[in-house]
Design a protein around this motif. Structure first.
Motif, PDB file in Angstrom:
ATOM      1  N   ALA A  32       2.861   0.327   6.840  1.00 29.88           N
ATOM      2  CA  ALA A  32       2.624   0.899   5.512  1.00 29.88           C
ATOM      3  C   ALA A  32       3.762   1.833   5.123  1.00 29.88           C
ATOM      4  CB  ALA A  32       1.287   1.638   5.492  1.00 29.88           C
ATOM      5  N   ILE A  33       4.228   2.637   6.074  1.00 26.55           N
ATOM      6  CA  ILE A  33       5.355   3.537   5.808  1.00 26.55           C
ATOM      7  C   ILE A  33       6.609   2.722   5.501  1.00 26.55           C
ATOM      8  CG2 ILE A  33       6.848   5.309   6.808  1.00 26.55           C
ATOM      9  CD1 ILE A  33       4.401   6.288   8.398  1.00 26.55           C
ATOM     10  N   ASN A  34       6.835   1.663   6.267  1.00 31.75           N
ATOM     11  CA  ASN A  34       7.964   0.766   6.012  1.00 31.75           C
ATOM     12  C   ASN A  34       7.916   0.249   4.581  1.00 31.75           C
ATOM     13  OD1 ASN A  34       8.643  -2.237   5.646  1.00 31.75           O
ATOM     14  ND2 ASN A  34       9.794  -1.854   7.511  1.00 31.75           N
ATOM     15  N   GLU A  35       6.743  -0.211   4.165  1.00 32.33           N
ATOM     16  CA  GLU A  35       6.597  -0.805   2.837  1.00 32.33           C
ATOM     17  C   GLU A  35       6.733   0.241   1.733  1.00 32.33           C
ATOM     18  OE1 GLU A  35       4.347  -3.959   1.823  1.00 32.33           O
ATOM     19  OE2 GLU A  35       5.300  -5.046   3.467  1.00 32.33           O
ATOM     20  N   GLY A  36       6.177   1.416   1.951  1.00 38.16           N
ATOM     21  CA  GLY A  36       6.298   2.477   0.954  1.00 38.16           C
ATOM     22  C   GLY A  36       7.747   2.871   0.732  1.00 38.16           C
ATOM     23  N   ARG A  37       8.497   2.967   1.812  1.00 40.58           N
ATOM     24  CA  ARG A  37       9.922   3.286   1.705  1.00 40.58           C
ATOM     25  C   ARG A  37      10.685   2.178   0.977  1.00 40.58           C
ATOM     26  NH1 ARG A  37      12.172   7.062   5.380  1.00 40.58           N
ATOM     27  NH2 ARG A  37      14.015   5.744   5.681  1.00 40.58           N
ATOM     28  N   GLY A  38      10.355   0.933   1.318  1.00 36.11           N
ATOM     29  CA  GLY A  38      11.037  -0.192   0.679  1.00 36.11           C
ATOM     30  C   GLY A  38      10.728  -0.284  -0.805  1.00 36.11           C
ATOM     31  N   ALA A  39       9.470  -0.082  -1.162  1.00 34.99           N
ATOM     32  CA  ALA A  39       9.086  -0.142  -2.574  1.00 34.99           C
ATOM     33  C   ALA A  39       9.749   0.982  -3.368  1.00 34.99           C
ATOM     34  CB  ALA A  39       7.569  -0.061  -2.704  1.00 34.99           C
ATOM     35  N   ALA A  40       9.865   2.153  -2.745  1.00 37.82           N
ATOM     36  CA  ALA A  40      10.541   3.274  -3.409  1.00 37.82           C
ATOM     37  C   ALA A  40      12.005   2.938  -3.671  1.00 37.82           C
ATOM     38  CB  ALA A  40      10.436   4.522  -2.540  1.00 37.82           C
ATOM     39  N   ARG A  41      12.646   2.302  -2.702  1.00 31.57           N
ATOM     40  CA  ARG A  41      14.047   1.910  -2.864  1.00 31.57           C
ATOM     41  C   ARG A  41      14.224   0.967  -4.048  1.00 31.57           C
ATOM     42  NH1 ARG A  41      14.568  -1.057   1.622  1.00 31.57           N
ATOM     43  NH2 ARG A  41      14.045  -2.902   0.403  1.00 31.57           N
ATOM     44  N   GLU A  42      13.349  -0.053  -4.121  1.00 27.14           N
ATOM     45  CA  GLU A  42      13.475  -1.035  -5.197  1.00 27.14           C
ATOM     46  C   GLU A  42      13.054  -0.453  -6.539  1.00 27.14           C
ATOM     47  OE1 GLU A  42      15.164  -3.742  -4.698  1.00 27.14           O
ATOM     48  OE2 GLU A  42      15.347  -2.941  -2.655  1.00 27.14           O
ATOM     49  N   CYS A  43      12.121   0.458  -6.527  1.00 26.66           N
ATOM     50  CA  CYS A  43      11.717   1.133  -7.761  1.00 26.66           C
ATOM     51  C   CYS A  43      12.860   2.012  -8.276  1.00 26.66           C
ATOM     52  CB  CYS A  43      10.465   1.968  -7.510  1.00 26.66           C
ATOM     53  SG  CYS A  43       9.831   2.826  -8.959  1.00 26.66           S
ATOM     54  N   ASP A  44      13.523   2.694  -7.356  1.00 30.01           N
ATOM     55  CA  ASP A  44      14.683   3.518  -7.728  1.00 30.01           C
ATOM     56  C   ASP A  44      15.784   2.647  -8.332  1.00 30.01           C
ATOM     57  OD1 ASP A  44      16.283   5.943  -7.765  1.00 30.01           O
ATOM     58  OD2 ASP A  44      17.365   5.123  -6.037  1.00 30.01           O
ATOM     59  N   ARG A  45      16.008   1.471  -7.729  1.00 27.92           N
ATOM     60  CA  ARG A  45      17.014   0.540  -8.248  1.00 27.92           C
ATOM     61  C   ARG A  45      16.640   0.087  -9.673  1.00 27.92           C
ATOM     62  NH1 ARG A  45      20.046  -2.187  -4.698  1.00 27.92           N
ATOM     63  NH2 ARG A  45      18.320  -2.304  -3.183  1.00 27.92           N
ATOM     64  N   GLY A  47       2.436  -1.926   0.935  1.00 25.67           N
ATOM     65  CA  GLY A  47       1.402  -1.605   1.915  1.00 25.67           C
ATOM     66  C   GLY A  47       0.411  -2.734   2.077  1.00 25.67           C
ATOM     67  N   ASP A  48      -0.783  -2.407   2.525  1.00 26.52           N
ATOM     68  CA  ASP A  48      -1.798  -3.413   2.797  1.00 26.52           C
ATOM     69  C   ASP A  48      -2.193  -4.202   1.559  1.00 26.52           C
ATOM     70  OD1 ASP A  48      -1.673  -2.410   5.322  1.00 26.52           O
ATOM     71  OD2 ASP A  48      -3.764  -1.765   5.453  1.00 26.52           O
ATOM     72  N   ALA A  49      -2.076  -3.603   0.388  1.00 29.91           N
ATOM     73  CA  ALA A  49      -2.405  -4.318  -0.855  1.00 29.91           C
ATOM     74  C   ALA A  49      -1.475  -5.505  -1.055  1.00 29.91           C
ATOM     75  CB  ALA A  49      -2.307  -3.370  -2.051  1.00 29.91           C
ATOM     76  N   ARG A  50      -0.269  -5.425  -0.509  1.00 32.37           N
ATOM     77  CA  ARG A  50       0.694  -6.505  -0.635  1.00 32.37           C
ATOM     78  C   ARG A  50       0.732  -7.404   0.595  1.00 32.37           C
ATOM     79  NH1 ARG A  50       5.073  -8.813   0.787  1.00 32.37           N
ATOM     80  NH2 ARG A  50       5.104  -7.513   2.649  1.00 32.37           N
ATOM     81  N   ARG A  51       0.740  -6.799   1.802  1.00 28.69           N
ATOM     82  CA  ARG A  51       0.917  -7.591   3.017  1.00 28.69           C
ATOM     83  C   ARG A  51      -0.381  -7.911   3.733  1.00 28.69           C
ATOM     84  NH1 ARG A  51       4.612  -6.278   6.754  1.00 28.69           N
ATOM     85  NH2 ARG A  51       3.394  -7.080   8.479  1.00 28.69           N
ATOM     86  N   GLY A  52      -1.472  -7.279   3.329  1.00 34.63           N
ATOM     87  CA  GLY A  52      -2.736  -7.445   4.036  1.00 34.63           C
ATOM     88  C   GLY A  52      -2.887  -6.393   5.118  1.00 34.63           C
TER      89      GLY A  52
END
Length: 495
Positions: free
Chosen positions: A473-486, A461-466
């Protein structure tokens, strides 16, 4: 997709708005959703363009083009046109966890990239999106769907804005046990405190939160990580941590006199207003009232507009918004701003319409910048000094403003709101976790990877991309969840 001749038969129509003057008397939603027939006609305008560009978000000059969550826009437009609302709802949720958030608040970069927009007004994508999710809730189709089994892994998410909520929803779907920490009283972050009630009612946020709770997500409010709970404790208690704290440090104006009593950051004004409204209907007095005050808003964008709309509902005496750019054309300049770039055109947003309805004129002063704030002997703001500028580019092609001599002006004012954006996340939590940062003070973590220098700690989210859009933010939350799951499972089931 849609009706083959729909774009020729039907004119563009979006959700309607309540009377601008009347709606300033309350905090109710200022828009009225489309009827089913209206939504179907707008879906019919989707023109089977062959190579749609609305659904793929990319960064271009002047901003985002297309949808960052890769919404299946042509598909659900077609389904709405054919009256297959339930199927449209399924398609809408495939790529976007919270279509109601984007349907009510997104500036719709998808519409700026719509192929129909080359020659005609684009498809009213955002209004159709909102119509689908509104019907889904009203018909009772949006229900809790807890995961069938749990993985035994646990994740802590810090921050309950759109990035944090998207990450929580995705990880919960994967079967992990998710706890979301929010330092404020209410869940929602920017959705709750940064967007006025008249634009996104809190009840719309809460109906989704209740579903997430029913699905097994735990929300803990009024708890600040790094203060109430240490980073060490959090990492010890959970298998992974995702930081979605937003970019909440406001950008300073650098203008002489900024520290005077009466000069405020926009988000401080909006946050306190919403918190008091939700807690007591403004009866607690824990907000800055601008009733009968002369208000100046410096900075454009959604935050500046939200300051205008909020001030109008307080009953300000006068309101002026400084815009450093000259008034734009209502038509895209194809030589400088070609499709599918985000269209740089003149737009009257909801707050501008309200100010014009009450004061009888456009609240914006174009081609002007503030140069100094002056106050009285008690340090209270009384004047804003300005000068006119002309936008230009330097020898390297960078945008700049050229001062026009002899255009100095002094504005008597009581309050100034600085809506100049944000520089990055608050550094206390970042330092508490011992995280590396970029030159822009955001957390160092690559897009589509989201891993920080601390094992098991992710950022999104904004903490990472500004500072960015809700949809990013939704895009980033989904992506972070994917990598966290991995990270937790060795492979991932998440898109």
């Amino acid at each position: 997709m849609g009706k083959m001749t729909g774009f020729m038969e039907f004119k563009r129509q979006t959700h309607t708005e309540r009377d601008p003057a009347e709606r300033t008397k309350d905090w109710d939603l200022y828009t009225v959703g489309m009827t089913e027939q209206e939504a179907q006609e707008q879906g019919a305008r989707c023109m089977d363009c062959g190579v749609p560009t609305c659904h793929t978000g990319i960064e271009m000059e002047n901003g985002t083009s297309g949808c960052p969550v890769y919404h299946l826009i042509p598909e659900w437009n077609d389904l709405v046109y054919r009256g297959q609302w339930k199927e449209a709802l399924k398609k809408e949720h495939e790529m976007n966890n919270f279509p109601e958030f984007t349907g009510y608040t997104c500036p719709a970069p998808c519409e700026g990239a719509c192929v129909l927009g080359l020659n005609e007004p684009p498809v009213a994508i955002r209004s159709v999106e909102r119509s689908i999710i509104d019907k889904g809730f009203s018909e009772g189709w949006v229900t809790a769907k807890p995961p069938e089994k749990r993985t035994g892994k646990s994740v802590a998410i810090v921050g309950s804005g759109p990035a944090g909520l998207a990450a929580a929803d995705q990880l919960n779907k994967a079967g992990h046990t998710v706890t979301v920490y929010e330092r404020d009283t209410h869940i929602g972050g920017l959705l709750t405190y940064g967007i006025p009630e008249a634009k996104l009612p809190f009840e719309i946020v809460m109906r989704r939160i209740k579903l997430l709770e029913e699905e097994g997500i735990t929300f803990i409010t009024e708890t600040e990580i790094g203060k109430d709970i240490s980073s060490e404790s959090l990492q010890s208690d959970f298998d992974a941590v995702i930081l979605c704290t937003g970019a909440t440090v406001p950008r300073s104006s650098g203008i002489e006199g900024e520290k005077l009593d009466g000069v405020h950051f926009a988000m401080d004004f909006l946050h306190a207003n919403t918190k008091s409204l939700l807690n007591s209907g403004h009866k607690d007095g824990e907000f800055l009232s601008v009733k009968d005050k002369r208000v100046v808003v410096i900075g454009g964008g959604d935050t500046g507009t939200d300051c205008i709309a909020t001030s109008m509902r307080h009953g300000c005496k006068s309101l002026t918004q400084f815009d450093k750019y000259r008034k734009k054309s209502t038509e895209r300049d194809e030589s400088k701003n070609p499709w599918p770039q985000w269209p740089i055109v003149h737009v009257d947003e909801y707050g501008h319409k309200e100010a014009a309805a009450i004061f009888g004129k456009d609240a914006r002063a174009y081609g002007i910048v503030a140069t100094k704030f002056t106050g009285d002997e008690n340090g209270k703001l009384k004047e804003v000094h300005t000068i006119e500028v002309e936008a230009t580019k330097d020898a390297y092609g960078n945008r700049t403003q050229e001062i026009i001599p002899g255009t100095e002006q002094v504005w008597e004012t009581d309050l100034v709101f600085l809506a100049l954006g944000f520089t990055g996340p608050e550094q206390g939590l970042v330092q508490h976790f011992g995280l590396e940062t970029t030159d822009n003070t955001t957390i160092e973590a690559d897009h589509e990877v989201y891993t920080t220098n601390r094992d098991g700690v992710f950022a999104a989210g904004d903490a990472r991309r500004g500072q960015s859009l809700v949809v990013w933010a939704i895009n980033e939350g989904r992506g972070a969840a994917r990598e966290c799951d991995r990270y937790l499972m060795g492979s991932t089931v998440l898109p």
